[in-house]
Design a protein around this motif. Sequence first.
Motif, mmCIF file in Angstrom:
data_model
loop_
_atom_site.group_PDB
_atom_site.id
_atom_site.type_symbol
_atom_site.label_atom_id
_atom_site.label_comp_id
_atom_site.label_asym_id
_atom_site.label_seq_id
_atom_site.Cartn_x
_atom_site.Cartn_y
_atom_site.Cartn_z
ATOM 1 N N ASN A 12 -9.961 24.431 35.642
ATOM 2 C CA ASN A 12 -10.796 23.232 35.537
ATOM 3 C C ASN A 12 -12.192 23.503 36.084
ATOM 4 O O ASN A 12 -13.162 22.887 35.641
ATOM 5 C CB ASN A 12 -10.172 22.064 36.298
ATOM 6 N N TYR A 69 -11.289 30.046 28.529
ATOM 7 C CA TYR A 69 -11.044 29.504 27.185
ATOM 8 C C TYR A 69 -9.715 30.020 26.626
ATOM 9 O O TYR A 69 -8.906 29.254 26.109
ATOM 10 C CB TYR A 69 -12.214 29.913 26.279
ATOM 11 N N SER A 88 -6.333 27.815 26.038
ATOM 12 C CA SER A 88 -5.762 27.780 24.689
ATOM 13 C C SER A 88 -4.300 28.178 24.716
ATOM 14 O O SER A 88 -3.467 27.571 24.042
ATOM 15 C CB SER A 88 -6.536 28.708 23.755
ATOM 16 N N ARG A 142 -3.965 23.467 26.340
ATOM 17 C CA ARG A 142 -4.831 22.459 26.947
ATOM 18 C C ARG A 142 -6.062 22.237 26.079
ATOM 19 O O ARG A 142 -7.192 22.495 26.461
ATOM 20 C CB ARG A 142 -5.231 22.891 28.362
ATOM 21 N N GLN A 143 -5.826 21.746 24.877
ATOM 22 C CA GLN A 143 -6.890 21.534 23.901
ATOM 23 C C GLN A 143 -7.928 20.538 24.412
ATOM 24 O O GLN A 143 -9.103 20.639 24.075
ATOM 25 C CB GLN A 143 -6.285 21.069 22.574
ATOM 26 N N ASP A 144 -7.499 19.595 25.246
ATOM 27 C CA ASP A 144 -8.432 18.622 25.797
ATOM 28 C C ASP A 144 -9.534 19.312 26.606
ATOM 29 O O ASP A 144 -10.713 18.976 26.482
ATOM 30 C CB ASP A 144 -7.701 17.591 26.656
ATOM 31 N N LEU A 145 -9.167 20.324 27.405
ATOM 32 C CA LEU A 145 -10.161 21.044 28.197
ATOM 33 C C LEU A 145 -10.956 22.023 27.332
ATOM 34 O O LEU A 145 -12.155 22.198 27.535
ATOM 35 C CB LEU A 145 -9.478 21.781 29.345
ATOM 36 N N GLU A 195 -11.821 21.669 24.263
ATOM 37 C CA GLU A 195 -12.817 20.914 23.499
ATOM 38 C C GLU A 195 -14.008 20.489 24.350
ATOM 39 O O GLU A 195 -15.086 20.246 23.830
ATOM 40 C CB GLU A 195 -12.170 19.705 22.837
ATOM 41 N N MET A 196 -13.823 20.399 25.665
ATOM 42 C CA MET A 196 -14.931 20.025 26.554
ATOM 43 C C MET A 196 -15.871 21.185 26.818
ATOM 44 O O MET A 196 -17.022 20.978 27.193
ATOM 45 C CB MET A 196 -14.388 19.540 27.903
#
Length: 184
Positions: free
Chosen positions: A65, A80, A84, A88-91, A93-94
């Motif tokens: 994080n 990254y 992946s 943790r696609q949410d992170l 994408e950020m």
Amino acid sequence: MSLEKELEQRSGGICELCGSSEGLSALEVAPSDGSASQAIYVCSICSSQIQNPDTMDENHFNCLNDSMWSETPAVAVVSYRLLSAFGRQDLVEMMYMEEDIKEWADAGLPDENALVYKDSNGVILQAGDTVVITKDLDVKGTGFVAKRGTAVRNIGLVTNDSEHIEGRVNGVKIHILTKFLKKS
């Protein structure tokens, strides 16, 4: 200046992923040219888990994080890839990365269309592994039974079907369903 010294200076003597100061070493981020810009300084725990994906502990990598925001491209690339791998696609994408850095990060991700061969326990099988048969199996066209507990060494992967492997039992090359196998 050596690669280790350069990375130690850049990181301030701590793991660039989790912040630990124990057992630090250089880890090249593939594909790499061997320079410090394409390597990271990591602790022994991060290094061993990255090199052996089957043993990864997602809880240890809660540190991503923070490290995903690193200005060091190699650290962002590893973050990254790990995020992946954990789904943790949410992170993911950020994250913001320049196009060339994103291409580098994507180059190290496994092919989504690649077949994954798993034994009866869900352990991933690779070509050349040794497996054990978990059930007596009639082998069609041979007149013998592949007995439970038989070791099948140096298996081959069937190219178009992830539910079958090839192996030799009693000197005969046969196809075996992966649901009747256990990696040894």
